[in-house]
Design a protein around this motif. Structure first.
Motif, PDB file in Angstrom:
ATOM      1  N   HIS A   1       0.906  -1.216  -0.187  1.00  0.00           N
ATOM      2  CA  HIS A   1      -0.011   0.008  -0.062  1.00  0.00           C
ATOM      3  C   HIS A   1       0.888   1.277  -0.030  1.00  0.00           C
ATOM      4  O   HIS A   1       1.080   2.023   0.817  1.00  0.00           O
ATOM      5  N   ALA A   2       1.516   1.448  -1.087  1.00  0.00           N
ATOM      6  CA  ALA A   2       2.673   2.431  -1.263  1.00  0.00           C
ATOM      7  C   ALA A   2       2.168   3.858  -0.852  1.00  0.00           C
ATOM      8  O   ALA A   2       2.914   4.424  -0.531  1.00  0.00           O
ATOM      9  N   CYS A   3       0.908   3.924  -1.481  1.00  0.00           N
ATOM     10  CA  CYS A   3       0.588   5.644  -1.363  1.00  0.00           C
ATOM     11  C   CYS A   3      -0.224   5.585   0.105  1.00  0.00           C
ATOM     12  O   CYS A   3      -0.606   7.030   0.418  1.00  0.00           O
ATOM     13  N   GLY A   4      -0.061   4.817   1.027  1.00  0.00           N
ATOM     14  CA  GLY A   4      -0.577   5.041   2.430  1.00  0.00           C
ATOM     15  C   GLY A   4      -1.962   4.798   2.737  1.00  0.00           C
ATOM     16  O   GLY A   4      -2.692   5.216   3.445  1.00  0.00           O
TER      17      GLY A   4
ATOM     18  N   CYS B   1      -2.303   4.830  -5.886  1.00  0.00           N
ATOM     19  CA  CYS B   1      -1.518   3.918  -6.452  1.00  0.00           C
ATOM     20  C   CYS B   1      -2.405   2.880  -6.769  1.00  0.00           C
ATOM     21  O   CYS B   1      -3.635   2.626  -6.473  1.00  0.00           O
ATOM     22  N   THR B   2      -1.753   1.679  -7.306  1.00  0.00           N
ATOM     23  CA  THR B   2      -2.426   0.465  -7.498  1.00  0.00           C
ATOM     24  C   THR B   2      -1.607  -0.581  -6.765  1.00  0.00           C
ATOM     25  O   THR B   2      -2.152  -1.859  -7.037  1.00  0.00           O
ATOM     26  N   THR B   3      -0.905  -0.575  -5.732  1.00  0.00           N
ATOM     27  CA  THR B   3      -0.224  -1.714  -5.341  1.00  0.00           C
ATOM     28  C   THR B   3      -1.013  -2.364  -4.264  1.00  0.00           C
ATOM     29  O   THR B   3      -0.709  -3.510  -4.129  1.00  0.00           O
TER      30      THR B   3
ATOM     31  N   GLU C   1      -9.030  -6.605 -14.469  1.00  0.00           N
ATOM     32  CA  GLU C   1     -10.159  -7.390 -14.562  1.00  0.00           C
ATOM     33  C   GLU C   1     -11.567  -6.821 -13.893  1.00  0.00           C
ATOM     34  O   GLU C   1     -11.300  -5.852 -13.255  1.00  0.00           O
ATOM     35  N   PRO C   2     -12.741  -7.105 -14.665  1.00  0.00           N
ATOM     36  CA  PRO C   2     -13.932  -6.415 -14.180  1.00  0.00           C
ATOM     37  C   PRO C   2     -13.962  -6.741 -12.649  1.00  0.00           C
ATOM     38  O   PRO C   2     -14.846  -5.855 -12.005  1.00  0.00           O
ATOM     39  N   ALA C   3     -13.293  -7.548 -11.927  1.00  0.00           N
ATOM     40  CA  ALA C   3     -13.596  -7.679 -10.512  1.00  0.00           C
ATOM     41  C   ALA C   3     -12.587  -7.185  -9.708  1.00  0.00           C
ATOM     42  O   ALA C   3     -12.172  -7.234  -8.614  1.00  0.00           O
ATOM     43  N   SER C   4     -11.711  -6.171 -10.437  1.00  0.00           N
ATOM     44  CA  SER C   4     -10.729  -5.565  -9.741  1.00  0.00           C
ATOM     45  C   SER C   4     -11.037  -4.352  -8.786  1.00  0.00           C
ATOM     46  O   SER C   4     -12.218  -3.645  -9.365  1.00  0.00           O
ATOM     47  N   ARG C   5     -10.425  -4.192  -7.524  1.00  0.00           N
ATOM     48  CA  ARG C   5     -10.662  -3.090  -6.819  1.00  0.00           C
ATOM     49  C   ARG C   5      -9.221  -2.663  -6.229  1.00  0.00           C
ATOM     50  O   ARG C   5      -8.379  -3.607  -6.106  1.00  0.00           O
ATOM     51  N   LEU C   6      -9.190  -1.559  -5.692  1.00  0.00           N
ATOM     52  CA  LEU C   6      -8.061  -1.119  -4.911  1.00  0.00           C
ATOM     53  C   LEU C   6      -8.704  -1.654  -3.346  1.00  0.00           C
ATOM     54  O   LEU C   6      -9.715  -0.995  -3.040  1.00  0.00           O
ATOM     55  N   SER C   7      -7.969  -2.262  -2.758  1.00  0.00           N
ATOM     56  CA  SER C   7      -8.408  -2.906  -1.397  1.00  0.00           C
ATOM     57  C   SER C   7      -8.446  -1.692  -0.260  1.00  0.00           C
ATOM     58  O   SER C   7      -9.344  -1.914   0.442  1.00  0.00           O
TER      59      SER C   7
ATOM     60  N   ILE D   1       2.485  -2.838  -9.745  1.00  0.00           N
ATOM     61  CA  ILE D   1       3.329  -1.999 -10.405  1.00  0.00           C
ATOM     62  C   ILE D   1       4.361  -1.118  -9.424  1.00  0.00           C
ATOM     63  O   ILE D   1       5.070  -0.421  -9.965  1.00  0.00           O
ATOM     64  N   ASN D   2       4.351  -1.860  -8.252  1.00  0.00           N
ATOM     65  CA  ASN D   2       5.168  -1.132  -7.299  1.00  0.00           C
ATOM     66  C   ASN D   2       6.662  -1.503  -7.710  1.00  0.00           C
ATOM     67  O   ASN D   2       6.937  -2.537  -7.302  1.00  0.00           O
ATOM     68  N   LEU D   3       7.584  -0.569  -8.232  1.00  0.00           N
ATOM     69  CA  LEU D   3       8.738  -0.884  -8.626  1.00  0.00           C
ATOM     70  C   LEU D   3       9.680  -1.011  -7.474  1.00  0.00           C
ATOM     71  O   LEU D   3      10.777  -1.511  -7.331  1.00  0.00           O
TER      72      LEU D   3
END
Length: 112
Positions: free
Chosen positions: A40-43, A48-50, A80-86, A105-107
Motif C-alpha cells: 500500500h505504497a500511497c498510504g 496508486c495500485t499496489t 479485470e472487471p473484478a478489480s478493486r483497490l483494497s 506496479i510497485n517498482l
C-alpha cells in the motif's frame, strides 16, 4: 461479521487465509490486520495500485467504485472487471473471496 477468504499468493499468503472482519473496514485494513502484508505504497490514499485485488465473490457487497478509483485501476497490472483497490473497497456484511494478483506496479517494495 463477514468472512474474508484470501486465495493463496506465492509471497504474501502462500497457504491462503480465512478470517472475519467488521463491516465498515477497508479490505486493505482487514488484510493487514490479519497478517496479509499487501503493499500500500500511497498510504491507503487510493493514489496508486499496489493494493489491487481481484474480488472473486462478494464484489456487489462492496461500496461503489469512485471515479478516482476507476482512473487508478486503469493503471493496475492484470486489470479485470473484478478489480478493486483494497484500500478503497469497504467491507459490508457478505462473505468476500479475494485474489491478490501475482504482480503489482510497485517498482520498489521493501519486503519483496
Amino acid at each position: 461479521m463477514p468472512k474474508i477468504i484470501v486465495k493463496p499468493h506465492p509471497e504474501l499468503c502462500p497457504n491462503g487465509a480465512e478470517f472475519e472482519s467488521p463491516a465498515g473496514k477497508s479490505l486493505c485494513d482487514a488484510l493487514l490486520d490479519n497478517g496479509v502484508e499487501i503493499d500500500h505504497a500511497c498510504g491507503k490514499a487510493g493514489a496508486c495500485t499496489t493494493c489491487h485485488v481481484l474480488v472473486r465473490e462478494g464484489f456487489e457487497s462492496l461500496n461503489e467504485l469512485s471515479e478516482k478509483e476507476e482512473d487508478m485501476l486503469d493503471r493496475a497490472w492484470g486489470l479485470e472487471p473484478a478489480s478493486r483497490l483494497s484500500c478503497q473497497a469497504i467491507v459490508d456484511n457478505e462473505e468476500i473471496i479475494v485474489e491478490i494478483p501475482k504482480y503489482s506496479i510497485n517498482l520498489v517494495s521493501e519486503d519483496h
